[in-house]
Design a protein around this motif. Structure first.
Motif, short mmCIF file in Angstrom:
data_model
loop_
_atom_site.label_atom_id
_atom_site.label_comp_id
_atom_site.label_asym_id
_atom_site.label_seq_id
_atom_site.Cartn_x
_atom_site.Cartn_y
_atom_site.Cartn_z
N SER A 58 -0.07 69.03 -44.64
CA SER A 58 -0.32 68.17 -43.61
C SER A 58 0.33 66.66 -43.89
O SER A 58 0.93 66.19 -42.95
CB SER A 58 -1.61 67.99 -42.94
OG SER A 58 -2.14 69.37 -42.58
N ASP A 178 2.30 71.69 -37.45
CA ASP A 178 1.12 71.68 -38.44
C ASP A 178 0.05 72.95 -37.98
O ASP A 178 -0.82 72.61 -37.04
CB ASP A 178 0.44 70.21 -38.53
CG ASP A 178 -0.48 70.26 -39.63
OD1 ASP A 178 -0.51 71.27 -40.38
OD2 ASP A 178 -0.87 69.05 -39.68
N GLU A 179 0.24 73.78 -38.73
CA GLU A 179 -0.56 75.00 -38.57
C GLU A 179 -0.75 75.35 -37.12
O GLU A 179 -2.09 75.23 -36.56
CB GLU A 179 -1.78 74.70 -39.31
CG GLU A 179 -1.70 74.78 -40.71
CD GLU A 179 -2.97 74.95 -41.60
OE1 GLU A 179 -3.92 75.63 -40.98
OE2 GLU A 179 -3.08 74.29 -42.54
MG LIG Z 1 -3.16 70.78 -43.22
#
Ligand SMILES: [Mg+2]
Ligand SMILES: Nc1ncnc2c1ncn2[C@@H]1O[C@H](COP(=O)(O)OP(=O)(O)O)[C@@H](O)[C@H]1O
Lengths: 258, 244
Positions: A58, A178-179
């Motif tokens: 991240s 991000d995910e």
């Molecule tokens: Mg992360």
């Protein structure tokens, strides 16, 4: 070759002060979330970033659009050093779409307003122009009928598709994820991945942090494996998944692929 | 029974009708409402400025330091001033502030009501600032990041994304603060302002009959507060309905 590079990350480091209330950081004076990252992202490429939790994925992604300010190193975007003091970061960010794990749609605005506010205020598009673009994109993700709804009236999968569309409305040159499916119920993961796949097929440059190994294999042009703030291994999905070199990657794959 | 009624009537007559005493109560009420209204406006203005400085400093000191911008030091200075203001105002009684502003800062002014209004406005500003700041901090940081990631600058993100959400959250608290302010203005008599409380008390001083004027004052405050509280309730329900 070089003019094909969209983003170039050079010896990027990000150190955090340990959060005070974390026991395990006792005696540690800084957390090396990123500890010297070098990475080139080419136009039209889909780079998938994998790695264990806390490895700095991240932080890397958020450094690319300067949501985190690096401790040292450079990020060159479209030939310009965006980490330089006084770089026009707000201009650069318009060309970098970002999709968050928790969608971050604006709850007080309708879907249509969510999609048109930035193009109208930042790209100075007319309301009509912005709405036409938004409706066309909504149509493509199958959510045109929800234009007047509010985010809280949508399912997680729908919210994330809207979040992707919101970024696309700014006509970015690269999309950062991000995910994007980590907060979704399992049955909704597919609909979001499908949109991302379609985007990749159209030639969008994408950097995707994900735990969806299937997506990495199928859609990724290149897979980057991170651990402890460094890139341990990178290569084609083929190389990474069928012929891992490092023990860390072998360990990681053994845990995530059942 | 009739005797008792006659007595009440006489009391009422003495305290409100004779010498048109009700008129001074009315003037007092007008002054109370005027002071409250304008103090609230001053409070909102100060509150916005102080909250803006404090939150801008909290949110941007990292990026400003990163850019080596001189405005960082300017902002740091104003942030320190705001903190001192908040500490002093919230750490001392409002009556003491009123006396200091009246007898020291505006010692030469002859407009009592204006000075009192300023004093209550400056006082209220500190509480309003913290209400606004709390409202902004209560918004999920993801909202802020989404705005910035799309390319909005700090101020645009605040105006388009954060403040509309924060304002909805704090509106009931803000209105309650002004209800409290209304009651606090009852100490304006300390500096000679004829507000509702002082008007009632002055009648007591002339008629030597405490019950009627003081109870009347209390009932008027109570009626206004109940009315405003009822309005806050309506606003709250409205907001909740919109929040889907
Ligand atoms: Mg992360
Ligand atoms: N704001 C922060 N303050 C302190 N430490 C942080 C902060 N953000 C992330 N970290 C730390 O940096 C490391 C990398 O975090 P992150 O990039 O979120 O990892 P990942 O996304 O791979 O799970 C972790 O050890 C995390 O605790």
């Amino acid at each position: 070759m070089n003019d094909n590079v969209l983003i170039s990350v050079k010896d990027l480091k990000k150190h955090y002060k340990p959060r005070k209330n974390k026991k395990y950081t006792d005696g540690v004076t800084k957390i090396r979330a990123l500890d010297g990252i070098n990475l080139d992202i080419h136009k039209g490429e889909v780079v998938v970033v994998i790695g264990p939790s806390g490895s700095g994925k991240s932080t890397l992604l958020r450094s690319l659009n300067l949501l985190e300010y690096p401790t040292s190193g450079q990020i060159i975007f479209e030939g310009l050093d965006i980490t330089a003091p006084h770089a026009k970061i707000n201009k650069h960010r318009r060309k970098m779409g970002m999709v968050f794990q928790h969608f971050n749609l604006f709850p007080n605005m309708t879907i249509l307003k969510n999609l048109t506010i930035a193009p109208m205020k930042l790209l100075k598009k007319s309301k009509k122009e912005a709405e036409e673009k938004a409706m066309a994109l909504l149509e493509r993700v199958g959510l045109a009928d929800r234009a007047q709804a509010y985010p809280s009236q949508l399912s997680g999968g729908q919210k994330q598709r809207i979040a992707i569309v919101r970024s696309l409305c700014m006509e970015p040159d690269v999309m950062l994820f991000d995910e994007p499916t980590s907060a979704l119920d399992p049955e909704m993961v597919g609909e979001v991945l499908d949109v991302m796949k379609e985007l990749a097929n159209e030639g969008m440059t994408m950097v995707v942090v994900t735990h969806e190994m299937g997506f990495a294999k199928e859609v990724g042009d290149r897979v980057v494996f991170m651990a402890d703030g460094v890139i341990v291994e990178e290569g084609t999905p083929q190389e990474i998944f069928t012929n891992p070199q490092s023990d860390r990657l072998k360990d990681f794959l053994a845990k995530v692929i059942v | 029974m009739a005797e008792w009624f006659e007595q009440i009537k006489a009391e009422f007559d003495l305290n409100f009708i004779q010498a048109d005493r009700w008129k001074s109560m009315l003037t007092g009420l007008e002054n109370t409402l005027l002071i409250t209204l304008f103090a609230a406006i001053i409070g909102i203005i100060i509150g916005i400025i102080v909250a803006a400085v404090r939150t801008t400093y909290d949110n941007n000191s990292e990026s400003m330091k990163y850019n080596g911008s001189i405005s960082y030091y300017i902002l740091k200075f104003f942030n320190a001033i705001c903190k001192i203001y908040l500490t002093i105002i919230r750490g001392t009684p409002v009556v003491v502030q009123l006396l200091i502003i009246y007898f020291i800062i505006f010692a030469t002014s002859t407009n009592d009501i204006m000075v009192a209004t300023f004093a209550f406005g400056i006082n209220s500003g500190a509480y309003v600032a913290e209400i606004f700041r709390g409202g902004i901090m209560s918004i999920d940081v993801g909202q802020f990041e989404a705005g910035r990631a799309m390319g909005f600058n700090y101020i645009q993100t605040m105006i388009y994304v954060i403040i509309p959400q924060a304002f909805k959250n704090v509106l009931p608290t803000l209105l309650n603060e002004f209800i409290a302010l209304l009651k606090e203005t009852s100490v304006a008599g300390y500096v000679g302002v004829l507000d509702l409380t002082r008007a009632g008390n002055a009648i007591r001083g002339v008629t030597f009959s405490a019950f009627m004027p003081l109870i009347a004052v209390a009932l008027i405050y109570l009626a206004i507060v109940m009315l405003l509280t009822w309005l806050v309730g309506i606003v709250e329900r409205r907001l909740r309905k919109n929040e889907r």
